[in-house]
Design an enzyme around this catalytic site. Structure first.
Site, PDB file in Angstrom:
ATOM      1  N   PRO A  89     -24.856  30.087  39.698  1.00  5.99           N
ATOM      2  CA  PRO A  89     -24.721  28.823  38.960  1.00  5.99           C
ATOM      3  C   PRO A  89     -23.283  28.326  38.903  1.00  5.99           C
ATOM      4  O   PRO A  89     -22.363  29.072  38.539  1.00  5.99           O
ATOM      5  CB  PRO A  89     -25.244  29.189  37.566  1.00  5.99           C
ATOM      6  CG  PRO A  89     -26.258  30.247  37.845  1.00  5.99           C
ATOM      7  CD  PRO A  89     -25.696  31.048  38.990  1.00  5.99           C
ATOM      8  N   CYS A  90     -23.096  27.057  39.288  1.00 10.00           N
ATOM      9  CA  CYS A  90     -21.741  26.525  39.420  1.00 10.00           C
ATOM     10  C   CYS A  90     -21.255  25.788  38.183  1.00 10.00           C
ATOM     11  O   CYS A  90     -20.098  25.389  38.113  1.00 10.00           O
ATOM     12  CB  CYS A  90     -21.667  25.578  40.626  1.00 10.00           C
ATOM     13  SG  CYS A  90     -22.666  24.079  40.455  1.00 10.00           S
ATOM     14  N   GLN A  91     -22.124  25.597  37.181  1.00  8.45           N
ATOM     15  CA  GLN A  91     -21.707  24.860  35.989  1.00  8.45           C
ATOM     16  C   GLN A  91     -20.459  25.441  35.320  1.00  8.45           C
ATOM     17  O   GLN A  91     -19.627  24.695  34.792  1.00  8.45           O
ATOM     18  CB  GLN A  91     -22.857  24.785  34.965  1.00  8.45           C
ATOM     19  CG  GLN A  91     -24.035  23.961  35.412  1.00  8.45           C
ATOM     20  CD  GLN A  91     -25.094  24.814  36.100  1.00  8.45           C
ATOM     21  OE1 GLN A  91     -24.789  25.875  36.635  1.00  8.45           O
ATOM     22  NE2 GLN A  91     -26.330  24.350  36.082  1.00  8.45           N
TER      23      GLN A  91
END
Length: 341
Positions: A89-91
């Site tokens: 996840p890049c958030q």
């Protein structure tokens, strides 16, 4: 259908020719896996969002499991895995998020590193936002250090999907671990434009519910004035699209993805148009309601970019016939890292 859409419809069809099995962590709707299946690999996916799992299973040859992964998870297929890929996840690292990095509960890197340690694949690959090499470079360095301890040569590079046939400017960090040699795909001088991708539909006023209201036009004009925007942020037929995101697809915001019609009105993109700009074939059907479909599209790795990278991974995989378990503790000279990107 455009010439471009006909091309990706054919070249991105899964065609399994390899014995090697690819494990895709945080697989989403399968954009990364689709590229690897088109390159000949069998895939197994893990994803916690159910509609994305359904999309994967309805379109790809491989099986995706609806599972929330944790450090220490025992993969049932552990004896079969040859390559590990994924998009943690890049958030936590996106410039549009809170940028908490490893302090963000959504950080998937500990899980990815743990999987590599447990499965000891010949090759691994992860992708993430380009911003991780900026403000969060210290964390990327920590990730690379941990993966090198497992006996891998680790390389990373920021690539732009537009350089590999995708009609969209989309910078992503691609990190590859191996024990042989890896070369990133050669960029193309030819850039695919919005017209080449969606020229058969973009000037249609349908669906009418996507037409911007006068109030929305005023809101966008005010935003562009305050942000000193010289050119409206519409999609231009003779250029690639700007980056497709969940936010500018699903939300009626000032930054929304839109096209200007012949009569001067503007229309938001449909999910099928957004999918093409992400290089998803027309036969690839997304599950869930419109918002869910937009989120799957915006979060995905462009399959055409994934395909070009997968072809290079295939070369690396066949280059090293050694058993990873026999060389896991071998010393790797620091000189191997001197030319790192």
């Amino acid at each position: 259908m455009t010439e471009y859409s006909a091309y990706i419809d054919e070249i991105l069809r899964p065609k399994i020719t390899e014995k090697a099995v690819v494990l895709d962590l945080f697989a989403g709707c399968g954009g990364l896996s689709l590229g690897f299946e088109a390159a000949g690999f069998r895939t197994i996916g893990y994803e916690m969002v159910e509609p994305a799992v359904d999309t994967y299973n309805n379109n790809l040859s491989g099986k995706c499991h609806n599972k929330f992964l944790t450090v220490g998870f025992d993969y049932p297929e552990s004896n079969d895995i040859d390559i590990v890929i994924g998009g943690p996840p890049c958030q936590p690292f996106s410039r549009f998020g809170n940028q908490k990095g490893m302090e963000d509960a959504r950080d998937g890197f500990p899980i990815f590193i743990d999987a590599v340690k447990r499965l000891q694949p010949k090759v691994f690959l992860f992708e993430n936002v380009a911003n991780i090499i900026g403000r969060h470079k210290w964390y990327l360095d920590l990730i690379v250090k941990e993966l090198r301890k497992l006996g891998y040569i680790v390389e990373f590079k920021v690539v732009n999907a537009v350089d590999y046939g995708v009609p969209q400017n989309r910078e992503r960090l691609i990190c590859v671990g191996h024990r042989a040699s890896f070369e990133y795909p050669i960029p193309s001088r030819k850039k695919t434009t919005v017209k080449e991708a969606i020229g058969d539909t973009m000037l249609s006023p349908n669906p009418e519910d996507k037409i911007l209201t006068p109030r929305q036009d005023e809101y966008i004009a005010a935003y562009e004035l305050k942000s000193h925007c010289i050119n409206p942020r519409d999609l231009y037929p003779d250029k690639p699209a700007r980056t497709i995101t969940c936010r500018n697809l699903a939300g009626a915001t000032s930054d929304m993805q839109r096209v200007k019609l012949a009569d001067g009105r503007r229309r938001r993109l449909t999910d099928r148009e957004a999918a093409r700009l992400q290089s998803f074939p027309d036969w690839f059907v997304f599950s869930g309601n419109e918002t869910r479909r937009f989120y799957q599209i915006g979060n995905a790795v462009p399959p055409l970019l994934a395909y070009k990278i997968a072809l290079q991974v295939k070369k690396t995989y066949h280059m090293d016939s050694r058993n990873p378990k026999d060389i896991i503790n071998n010393y790797i000279p620091e000189s191997l890292f001197e030319n790192e990107n």
